[in-house]
Write a protein that holds these residues in place. Structure first.
Motif, short mmCIF file in Angstrom:
data_model
loop_
_atom_site.label_atom_id
_atom_site.label_comp_id
_atom_site.label_asym_id
_atom_site.label_seq_id
_atom_site.Cartn_x
_atom_site.Cartn_y
_atom_site.Cartn_z
N SER A 1 0.79 -0.79 0.45
CA SER A 1 -0.16 0.41 0.16
C SER A 1 0.66 1.24 0.09
N GLY A 2 0.06 2.58 -0.50
CA GLY A 2 0.82 3.46 -0.37
C GLY A 2 1.35 4.26 -1.71
N GLY A 3 1.00 3.36 -2.29
CA GLY A 3 1.53 4.33 -3.98
C GLY A 3 0.35 4.97 -4.37
N GLY A 4 0.42 6.08 -5.14
CA GLY A 4 -0.26 7.27 -5.73
C GLY A 4 0.74 7.96 -6.61
N LEU A 5 -0.25 9.38 -6.78
CA LEU A 5 -0.27 10.22 -7.49
C LEU A 5 1.30 11.17 -6.82
N VAL A 6 2.33 11.73 -7.17
CA VAL A 6 3.30 12.77 -6.70
C VAL A 6 3.99 13.52 -7.59
N GLN A 7 4.42 14.55 -7.17
CA GLN A 7 4.85 15.11 -8.08
C GLN A 7 6.64 14.91 -8.33
N ALA A 8 6.85 15.84 -8.74
CA ALA A 8 7.98 15.10 -9.02
C ALA A 8 9.11 15.88 -7.99
N GLY A 9 10.32 15.16 -6.93
CA GLY A 9 10.72 16.12 -6.13
C GLY A 9 9.90 15.81 -5.26
N GLY A 10 8.64 15.37 -4.76
CA GLY A 10 7.74 14.92 -4.13
C GLY A 10 8.47 13.68 -2.88
N MET B 1 13.85 -9.05 3.01
CA MET B 1 12.37 -9.08 2.67
C MET B 1 12.87 -7.83 1.05
N GLY B 2 12.17 -7.56 0.20
CA GLY B 2 12.71 -6.64 -1.14
C GLY B 2 11.97 -6.27 -1.71
N TRP B 3 12.55 -5.28 -2.05
CA TRP B 3 11.06 -3.91 -2.68
C TRP B 3 11.86 -4.10 -4.32
N PHE B 4 11.18 -4.34 -5.19
CA PHE B 4 11.34 -4.14 -6.55
C PHE B 4 10.03 -3.13 -7.07
N LEU B 5 10.31 -2.95 -8.91
CA LEU B 5 9.90 -2.47 -9.60
C LEU B 5 9.60 -2.96 -10.51
N GLN B 6 8.36 -2.20 -12.00
CA GLN B 6 8.02 -3.14 -12.44
C GLN B 6 7.86 -1.86 -13.61
N VAL B 7 8.64 -1.80 -14.90
CA VAL B 7 7.17 -0.75 -16.15
C VAL B 7 6.66 -1.68 -16.85
N PRO B 8 6.21 -1.06 -17.97
CA PRO B 8 5.34 -2.73 -18.64
C PRO B 8 6.59 -2.39 -19.16
N LEU C 1 11.57 11.94 -5.34
CA LEU C 1 11.21 11.55 -6.36
C LEU C 1 11.32 11.96 -8.13
N LYS C 2 12.10 10.86 -8.91
CA LYS C 2 11.62 11.26 -10.21
C LYS C 2 10.59 10.32 -11.06
N PRO C 3 10.54 11.28 -12.00
CA PRO C 3 10.23 10.24 -13.57
C PRO C 3 9.76 9.71 -13.93
N GLU C 4 11.07 8.68 -13.45
CA GLU C 4 11.80 7.44 -14.07
C GLU C 4 11.98 7.25 -12.99
N ASP C 5 11.30 7.05 -12.05
CA ASP C 5 11.30 5.98 -10.23
C ASP C 5 8.96 5.87 -10.79
N ALA C 6 9.01 6.28 -11.62
CA ALA C 6 7.47 5.70 -11.45
C ALA C 6 7.60 3.94 -12.27
N ALA C 7 6.72 3.11 -11.46
CA ALA C 7 6.18 2.72 -12.28
C ALA C 7 5.73 1.31 -11.03
N VAL C 8 5.31 -0.27 -10.87
CA VAL C 8 4.73 -0.90 -10.04
C VAL C 8 5.83 -1.11 -9.07
N TYR C 9 5.29 -1.13 -7.83
CA TYR C 9 6.16 -1.58 -6.98
C TYR C 9 5.77 -2.80 -5.88
N VAL D 1 4.68 9.18 -11.26
CA VAL D 1 5.50 10.21 -10.82
C VAL D 1 5.56 11.45 -12.08
N SER D 2 4.91 12.95 -11.45
CA SER D 2 4.55 13.76 -12.71
C SER D 2 5.64 15.01 -12.45
N SER D 3 6.19 15.16 -13.88
CA SER D 3 7.17 16.02 -13.91
C SER D 3 6.50 17.82 -13.76
#
Length: 128
Positions: free
Chosen positions: A7-16, A34-41, A86-94, A126-128
């Motif tokens: 939980s905790g995902g969402g939309l945030v502005q860059a730098g947030g 435990m670990g965290w991973f991200l994936q983009v389409p 946060l940067k736009p390139e961090d956008a993904a499913v975590y 992450v919105s720019s």
């Protein structure tokens, strides 16, 4: 067998900032690395951060070092990923992942193949 719910995902502005949580149930949480991973389409799952069973050892990918922090609270059966700057390139499913006994050891693990339990993922935009 442990179940993981992020939980905790969402939309945030860059730098947030965002803090992701992963709640575990059905197992002895302190027995799992435990670990965290991200994936983009269209791309493979990518390592973000990992933490040992007792939380003493942590490691984050170079791309997020200094911005992301992984931690856990074994009393709450929860692992966290604090994401700052946060940067736009961090956008993904975590995704949250767990490596269970008897192979969870006392270290951390950076390959997706090292983990045998996965959550359903939480979207970070992450919105720019």
């Amino acid at each position: 067998q442990v179940q993981l719910v992020e939980s905790g995902g969402g939309l945030v502005q860059a730098g947030g900032s965002l803090r992701l949580s992963c709640a575990a149930s059905g197992g002895t949480f302190s027995s799992y690395a435990m670990g965290w991973f991200l994936q983009v389409p269209g791309k493979e799952r990518k390592f973000v951060g990992a933490i040992s069973r007792n939380g003493v050892r942590t490691y984050c990918a170079d791309s997020v070092k200094g911005r992301f922090t992984i931690s856990r609270d074994n009393a709450k059966n929860t692992v966290y990923l604090q994401m700052n700057s946060l940067k736009p390139e961090d956008a993904a499913v975590y995704y949250c992942a767990a490596r269970g006994p008897p192979n969870s050891g006392y270290g951390y693990y950076v390959s997706a193949r090292d983990y045998n339990y996965w959550g359903q993922g939480t979207q970070v935009t992450v919105s720019s």
